[in-house]
Every structure is written in C-alpha cells, then in structure tokens.
Design a protein around this motif. Structure first.
Motif, PDB file in Angstrom:
ATOM      1  N   UNK A 238     -28.938  23.253 -12.700  1.00 55.88           N
ATOM      2  CA  UNK A 238     -28.328  22.288 -11.743  1.00 55.88           C
ATOM      3  C   UNK A 238     -26.760  21.813 -12.163  1.00 55.88           C
ATOM      4  N   UNK A 239     -26.620  21.709 -13.412  1.00 51.04           N
ATOM      5  CA  UNK A 239     -25.299  21.276 -14.087  1.00 51.04           C
ATOM      6  C   UNK A 239     -24.329  22.374 -13.833  1.00 51.04           C
ATOM      7  N   UNK A 240     -24.820  23.574 -14.128  1.00 48.89           N
ATOM      8  CA  UNK A 240     -23.958  24.717 -13.965  1.00 48.89           C
ATOM      9  C   UNK A 240     -23.532  24.877 -12.558  1.00 48.89           C
ATOM     10  N   UNK A 241     -24.504  24.610 -11.568  1.00 48.52           N
ATOM     11  CA  UNK A 241     -24.099  25.023 -10.227  1.00 48.52           C
ATOM     12  C   UNK A 241     -23.129  24.000  -9.671  1.00 48.52           C
ATOM     13  N   UNK A 242     -23.103  22.839 -10.362  1.00 45.51           N
ATOM     14  CA  UNK A 242     -22.111  21.750  -9.875  1.00 45.51           C
ATOM     15  C   UNK A 242     -20.817  22.078  -9.842  1.00 45.51           C
ATOM     16  N   UNK A 243     -20.493  23.185 -10.514  1.00 45.74           N
ATOM     17  CA  UNK A 243     -19.161  23.728 -10.981  1.00 45.74           C
ATOM     18  C   UNK A 243     -19.021  24.992  -9.951  1.00 45.74           C
ATOM     19  N   UNK A 244     -19.884  25.216  -8.929  1.00 47.92           N
ATOM     20  CA  UNK A 244     -19.777  26.290  -8.045  1.00 47.92           C
ATOM     21  C   UNK A 244     -19.463  25.572  -6.666  1.00 47.92           C
ATOM     22  N   UNK A 245     -18.997  26.123  -5.671  1.00 45.84           N
ATOM     23  CA  UNK A 245     -18.582  25.648  -4.426  1.00 45.84           C
ATOM     24  C   UNK A 245     -20.170  25.178  -3.671  1.00 45.84           C
ATOM     25  N   UNK A 246     -19.833  24.327  -2.980  1.00 44.42           N
ATOM     26  CA  UNK A 246     -21.221  23.934  -2.138  1.00 44.42           C
ATOM     27  C   UNK A 246     -21.625  24.960  -1.183  1.00 44.42           C
ATOM     28  N   UNK A 247     -21.621  26.136  -1.521  1.00 37.58           N
ATOM     29  CA  UNK A 247     -21.756  27.170  -0.477  1.00 37.58           C
ATOM     30  C   UNK A 247     -23.051  28.035  -1.458  1.00 37.58           C
ATOM     31  N   UNK A 248     -23.760  29.137  -0.543  1.00 40.25           N
ATOM     32  CA  UNK A 248     -24.798  29.906  -1.531  1.00 40.25           C
ATOM     33  C   UNK A 248     -24.318  30.433  -2.851  1.00 40.25           C
ATOM     34  N   UNK A 249     -25.156  30.263  -3.614  1.00 35.79           N
ATOM     35  CA  UNK A 249     -24.559  31.084  -4.910  1.00 35.79           C
ATOM     36  C   UNK A 249     -25.744  31.961  -5.043  1.00 35.79           C
ATOM     37  N   UNK A 250     -25.342  33.443  -5.023  1.00 34.70           N
ATOM     38  CA  UNK A 250     -26.486  34.334  -5.213  1.00 34.70           C
ATOM     39  C   UNK A 250     -26.738  34.440  -6.660  1.00 34.70           C
TER      40      UNK A 250
END
Length: 816
Positions: A238-250
């Motif tokens: 989840x911490x990693x995903x917080x540095x992606x856009x608030x869009x779907x991450x494949x």
C-alpha cells in the motif's frame, strides 16, 4: 436531484458538474447514476480526466467501441469521436462521464459540440459552475451515515451508530472504511471509537490535516496499524501504491523489481506471485484499496494515498518513491514510436507524473520520461507533449544542470516540439541556448564526433529555416553534413539523416540541382542499407521527386510521386501525416504537369485531412490550404480560390514573421487570383511588397523572387503599363536563364509573357522571334513528355500561349 437536473435540457455544451471536497463520494454518485439510468443510454463511457493525456486515451478507446474507421492517434480519434457523437453515429443517446476534471480550460474542448447525449463531470473545482450546471455533493446526512454503518458488521444500537457517524464526520470515505473494518474484525463500536480517538489525537499532535481529511486519516490509521502487525508485506505494498496515480495500477507493473530492493518484506512479495497474491488479498479484506479482478489492477483513493504518505518516515518515503520509479522504468516498452506500445505508455503516463519521476536520477527512469514525451508526440497529442517536455526540461535544469547530457537531449526534444506546434520564437531561443552549452562544453577533439552536438546543429538549421533565413540554415546543415561524413562515413545512419536534412536546406536556398544530386545519392544508400519499406528511405524518395519537380521535370515528378503515395498508404495508412503530405505534394506535381482536375481532387482531400488532424492554423494545414487555393484557381473557381488564399495569408502571418518567404509566397499566389478577378492594382501592391522583401532576404536571383517578378510584370501589363512590364520582363528573363536554365518551365513562362509585352510596345520583330523560340521550347519541354504520358495530350500552358494568354506562376512553399 441529479437525474432531475440532467433531464432539464441538453448538456452537451453546458455539462452538469458534480463538485465537492475529496472523499464525499462524487465518483460514486456518478457511477450510481450511470448504473440506475443505463437503460436510457445506448452507450456510457467513463473518462479519467485529471490529465489531458488520459482523456485522449479514453477517446481513442471510445472510437474503437463506436466502430469508427480511424487510427489510434489521439488527434485523429478524438475529433472523430466528437463528430460522431454530435451526429449520433452510431448511437444518439450517450453519456460521457469526465471523472476528476479539475481544470475546465483543459477539459472543455474535449466535449462534443451538440448532439442528444449527456455530459457529466466530477470535480473538486467549483469553477465548473461557471461553465454549466453544478451540483455540490456534501457529506452524508446523519441517517445516511447510520444506514451505511449498519449494513455490515455486528449490530449497532442507534446511539452507537450516531456516535460513530459523529466521530467520522459523516464523510462517506471514512464511513466506508470503518464499516469494512467492523465487518472484518467484528470489533464493538466502543472499542473502534477508542482506537479512532487515539489515532485522531496522534494526528492532531503531529501534523494535523485539514478538518475534512481528519476522519479519513484517523479511520485508515486504525486499519493500517492492524495491517502492519498482520501482514507487513501488504502494508508495504500500500505504501508503494501511494506513489502511483490514483488510477488503476496494473499488477504486471509489480513484476519488474528484478535485482533491485525496496524493503525486504516487500521485495519478497514482488518477486513471488503467490506472496503478492496473499498481500493483495489482505488489502482487499479491509477495503484498503479497490481491487479490480477484470482488469487485474489496484486503485487507491488520493486521500488514502495522503494518509499512507504521512505515516512514513522520510527514509521510507524516499525508498518507496525510488521503488515506484524502478518498477515504472522496468515497465517501459522502450518503443514510443510503435502503436503497439501506446496503451502501455498511456497507463504509465499518469503514474510517471504522480510519482515525480521527472526528479529521479536513475538513468532508466529518465529514459522513461523522454520516451513518454516522444510517445505523446507520435500518439498525436502534440500540445500535451509540449507541456510534459517543458516540465521535464525545467526539472532537469534545476536538478542536474544545463550541461547534463540527458538534460541537453530533453532540451533538443522540446525544441523540436516547439518547432512542430509552430512556437518558432521559443524554438529559436532554446536552440541558441543549447548551442552555447555545446560549444562551451565540447572538448576540441570531439567537436566533429558528438552526435548530440550534431543534432543540435541540425535543430538550429531547422529553426533558421522557419525564421526564413534559408542561406544560414543551408550553411549550418552543410557544416553538420561535412562533420558527420568525416567522423562516421557516408553510410552511417547519422550521416544519412543529416544528408537528408541538408537536401531540405538546399531546396529552400534555391539550389535544386545540388539538392537533387545529394538526395539521389542519399536515396541510393538508404535503399541498399535500409530497404524501401523503411520510413527514412521513403521520405528521401519523396524529396527526390520534389527536386525533380523543382528542376522542371513535371511529368517525371508525378511519375515518381504516384507510387510513393501508394506505398505510404500501404505502410502508414491513409490518415498518417507522411501520407497526407505526400498527397499534397503529388497534387502540386499533377497541377504543374497539367492535370488540374486530379490536382484539385488531391488538394481537397489533403486539406480536409490536415485540418481534421491539426485544425486550420497548423503550418501543414496552411500549406494544404494554399495548395488547394491554387488548384481551385487553375480549375476556374476564382472566388473559392480567393477565400482559401486569404485564409492562408492570414494564417501564415499568425505563425511566421511578416517578411518570412512563406508569408510572401502566399501573398504572391493570392495576387494572381486577385488580378484574374479584376483587381490588378491590389495584385501589384502585394507583388511589389513581396518582391522587395524576397530580393532583400534571398537575393534577386532566388526562384521565389523570380516567380514574384514574373507575376509583377503581368500586374503592370494589366494596368496598361506595358513599357514597365517589358522592362521588368527583360530583367527577370536574364535572371531566370541564369538561375533555372533556358529550358526550365519558369524561364519559358517568363519568356512567353515578355513576348506579349514586346508586341504591346511595338517591338513586333523581337516579339515574333522570342515567341517562336519559346513555343519550340515549350513544345519540347512541356508537351512532348506529357503527350507520351497522357496519350497525345499537350500541356495547358502551351495551349494558352498559342491563344495569346499570359502565363501565371505559382509558388508552392516547401516543407521546412
């Protein structure tokens, strides 16, 4: 209420906007509306709208869903979709939902301008109320909050539900999280309130978020604390995903860690599909992110990303950002020119921006940033490519300095993009800066061998051409060509590319014979080394055809260009810019060869396709408009020719200096039409002004100046100033013979007109001699090749000369 507002009238021009603070459920409201009313629409399309590139990709996908025969390029598919929806093809009842569209100015021009559909916008920006209808979404009512909390988990007494709703601020996102937690853990309301209050106080003591974010942060921290104990890998994910856009991450992006490391517990999950699956399952149990099994992706709300980010130490933040950059770089297809890679780049684009990848010092991440900039160009969204490239250039200047090689390469790309979109002043300033840096930093023994420095030299040559400084551009390209030839040899791809560009400059400088010699040599090498199916070979083959046309062999030029157009259509498709430009130039070859109907047909199609792709003010659209104007005039439609010609003149003045040869060439072509419409004085004014500037900038013997002078003599004759026309014609004929040669069609047109002027001033014998000699040459140069090509048809110019009519000379501005 939303249903009622949308039924009040057409919203295709004035959309209905749902706005409100983060976490109140704007997106969920739009989804619920679409779900409940889906039977009222033939098609419903969801468009992520935070960034323009995302909108373009959604419209490309919609074009495919509508069954439109178009390309996957944004600047073709987007207009095609808007036009189809406006016309109701194939569906008249449609709903477009632009989600998270915070900038009305960036988004509004993507809307269809009419039709029977509906546009719904979700946004945090109140300014949408100035564009159309606006509905503000607030927090839940207390009863709505309590109802949501009672749907799952242990039973709640009314006072417990009320206390929870009060603590959570009736904020839907916070309520949803609390309900999911209670459903999973069975925790009593009193215990949850105790944990929640502890988290709230911790937040207030450290760095209190805005009031409306506090309930979200506290509710999520309750769940995240538990997850940290239960599944450290899931928390790290989840911490990693917080540095992606608030869009779907494949999920496929998570497989690119390789030998890199972020945190041990996260590394183990990213390198093991089973462990990753377990971590995602834990995330899903507590509704900590949205898992979409259909697209195999993870998506997280932006407020939740903020909560996760604020929980981390500076070291954790740095490592997670670095890890996100590593995964994004590993997902780079590294082929921005390939349409097959565009869907992947469309996905990476928003994550690259959200993760601040432009600030990364990792070489492969910086390469990804450059590839995104190039993808946006090749995909067709030129304005977005310029914006993205500017951001990268400015970031790299500040972080790495102007002498950094990657910074210089990005500067070159940005300069090229300025050139593409017609921002020529910006291109000139940037290329001057780049050249100064190269000259200051290049070691003396590497001056001739640095490819980036040679590229910068070519860029400067291109900028000088768009400034109208053709001789300077040719000299710069000559220097680059000679350096590359010495350093790499004539068969090196770098040398071949520079040789092609040198040919472009030679044509603009008016040296058509040298351009033809160089282009034929370059083409022979490219055919042997690259093959004819390579785009680089094809554009040089087209240059050879242009050279043949400009040296006066019109039949030969058409014979060369016809198969080139067929090959372009096969290789690139009918709507590709290379295909359209080849079509436009074939129109010019057909017109000069004498086939005016075919020329008009090609010019009309090229103009329509360029304006559909770029609008009517783009340099290529203006060139097509000018080609169409001349074709209309040659087919007798003078009023339409005047209309198109005037628009081309106005458009050229918007993007070039008023003394630029392209601007003056458009004036010269318009002057011919005005004279034929009975306005010789206005034609004379245009031609005299143009001739003075062309002779001053290019020289009196440059082909453009000579064509203008020939037409000026015709203006003078139309005004009854026959002696002035004769003098002008005699001076011009001498220069034409020197520049073009005695048998060039332009020289023959000048001689034909002079013979008429000589007769008008009483020089009958001189006129008869010149007329006889010119007719013999025209028969040999224009009629004989065409009769062989067209089965006995002579050239229209020769027939007009026999009838005693003056010849009109046109200028076809060459691609810069």
């Amino acid at each position: 209420m939303l249903d009622q507002r949308l039924r009040e009238g057409t919203t295709t021009v004035l959309p209905e906007a749902i706005h409100g603070m983060g976490g109140v459920g704007k997106t969920q409201l739009a989804i619920e509306y679409a779900y409940r009313h889906q039977s009222e629409y033939d098609i419903v399309w969801w468009i992520p709208a935070e960034r323009p590139g995302q909108i373009g990709q959604a419209l490309v996908e919609l074009a495919q869903r509508l069954g439109l025969v178009t390309t996957t390029e944004a600047n073709i598919a987007g207009p095609a979709v808007r036009e189809a929806l406006r016309e109701g093809r194939p569906y008249s009842r449609w709903l477009l939902i632009f989600d998270n569209a915070d900038n009305p100015e960036q988004v509004r021009h993507y809307f269809p301008q009419g039709g029977n559909g509906t546009i719904l916008v979700t946004s945090r920006n109140r300014r949408w109320g100035q564009v159309g209808g606006s509905l503000e979404v607030d927090v839940f009512t207390r009863e709505e909050s309590k109802e949501l909390l009672r749907r799952s988990g242990p039973p709640l007494r009314d006072e417990e539900a009320d206390a929870l709703a009060e603590a959570l601020g009736d904020l839907p996102l916070a309520l949803e999280q609390a309900a999911a937690w209670r459903a999973e853990t069975g925790m009593p309301a009193s215990e949850y309130l105790r944990l929640f209050e502890n988290k709230r106080m911790e937040l207030l003591e450290v760095a209190p978020p805005p009031d409306y974010q506090l309930p979200v942060a506290a509710a999520w921290n309750v769940s995240l604390d538990h997850l940290e104990t239960r599944s450290p890998a899931a928390l790290r994910l989840l911490q990693l995903c917080s540095y992606f856009a608030p869009d779907p991450i494949s999920r496929s992006i998570f497989s690119g860690l390789g030998n890199s490391s972020i945190f041990p517990e996260l590394d183990a999950a990213l390198n093991d599909p089973m462990r990753l699956a377990r971590a995602i399952r834990e995330v899903n149990r507590y509704s900590l992110a949205r898992i979409d099994h259909r697209t195999n992706s993870i998506e997280m709300h932006r407020l939740v990303q903020l909560v996760l980010n604020n929980r981390m130490t500076p070291e954790e933040q740095s490592r997670m950002r670095h890890g996100a950059h590593t995964l994004l770089a590993a997902a780079d297809p590294k082929t921005p020119v390939s349409p097959a890679s565009w869907p992947r780049y469309a996905e990476l684009y928003s994550h690259v921006i959200a993760s601040d990848a432009m600030k990364s010092d990792q070489p492969w991440v910086r390469q990804l940033v450059r590839n995104i900039a190039e993808y946006l160009y090749f995909w067709g969204d030129h304005d977005v490519s310029v914006d993205f490239s500017e951001q990268a250039w400015q970031s790299w200047l500040a972080i790495f300095g102007e002498e950094d090689q990657q910074t210089l390469l990005m500067g070159q790309w940005l300069c090229y993009m300025y050139w593409v979109v017609g921002r020529f002043d910006d291109a000139a300033r940037l290329v001057a800066h780049l050249r100064e840096v190269y000259e200051r930093t290049a070691p003396a023994d590497q001056e001739d061998t640095r490819e980036d420095a040679l590229d910068a030299l070519q860029l400067e040559a291109a900028v000088r051409r768009v400034e109208g400084r053709f001789a300077t551009g040719a000299e710069l390209d000559r220097i680059a060509y000679e350096r590359a030839h010495r350093a790499f040899g004539e068969e090196d791809p770098t040398t071949l590319n520079i040789a092609h560009n040198f040919g472009v400059s030679l044509r603009h400088a008016g040296d058509f014979r040298q351009a033809l010699e160089l282009d034929r040599s370059t083409l022979a090498l490219k055919l042997r080394l690259l093959g004819r199916e390579d785009r680089r070979t094809l554009i040089t083959e087209n240059s050879v055809a242009t050279d043949v046309r400009e040296t006066g062999d019109y039949v030969g030029a058409r014979a060369l260009q016809e198969p080139i157009l067929a090959t372009c259509r096969d290789m690139f498709g009918h709507g590709n810019p290379t295909t359209i430009e080849t079509m436009r130039q074939l129109s010019e070859a057909c017109r000069k060869e004498g086939d005016h109907l075919r020329a008009l047909e090609l010019a009309t199609e090229a103009h329509a396709q360029f304006t559909r792709r770029y609008g009517d003010t783009h340099p290529q659209s203006l060139a097509a408009a000018l080609t169409l104007s001349v074709a209309l005039r040659q087919n007798g439609d003078l009023q339409a020719a005047r209309t198109r010609g005037l628009k081309a003149c106005e458009g050229y003045r918007q993007i070039y200096d008023q003394h630029h040869p392209h601007v003056l060439s458009a004036d010269v072509d318009l002057a011919v039409t005005l004279r034929l419409l009975g306005q010789p004085e206005e034609a004379r004014r245009l031609d005299e002004t143009a001739l003075a500037s062309l002779a001053d900038r290019l020289g009196a013997g440059h082909p453009l100046a000579l064509i203008c002078a020939i037409n000026l003599a015709s203006d003078l004759a139309a005004l009854g100033l026959h002696e002035e026309a004769r003098r002008r014609g005699e001076d011009t004929l001498a220069l034409c013979r020197s520049t073009f040669g005695e048998d060039h069609p332009t020289t023959l047109m000048c001689a034909a007109n002079l013979s008429v002027d000589l007769a008008s001033v009483g020089a009958e014998d001189q006129a008869a001699d010149l007329r006889r000699d010119t007719l013999d040459r025209m028969t040999r140069v224009l009629d004989a090749p065409r009769q062989e090509f067209e089965s006995g048809m002579g050239h229209p110019a020769t027939a007009q000369f026999r009838e005693g009519l003056r010849a009109n000379c046109d200028i076809d501005p060459l691609p810069l």
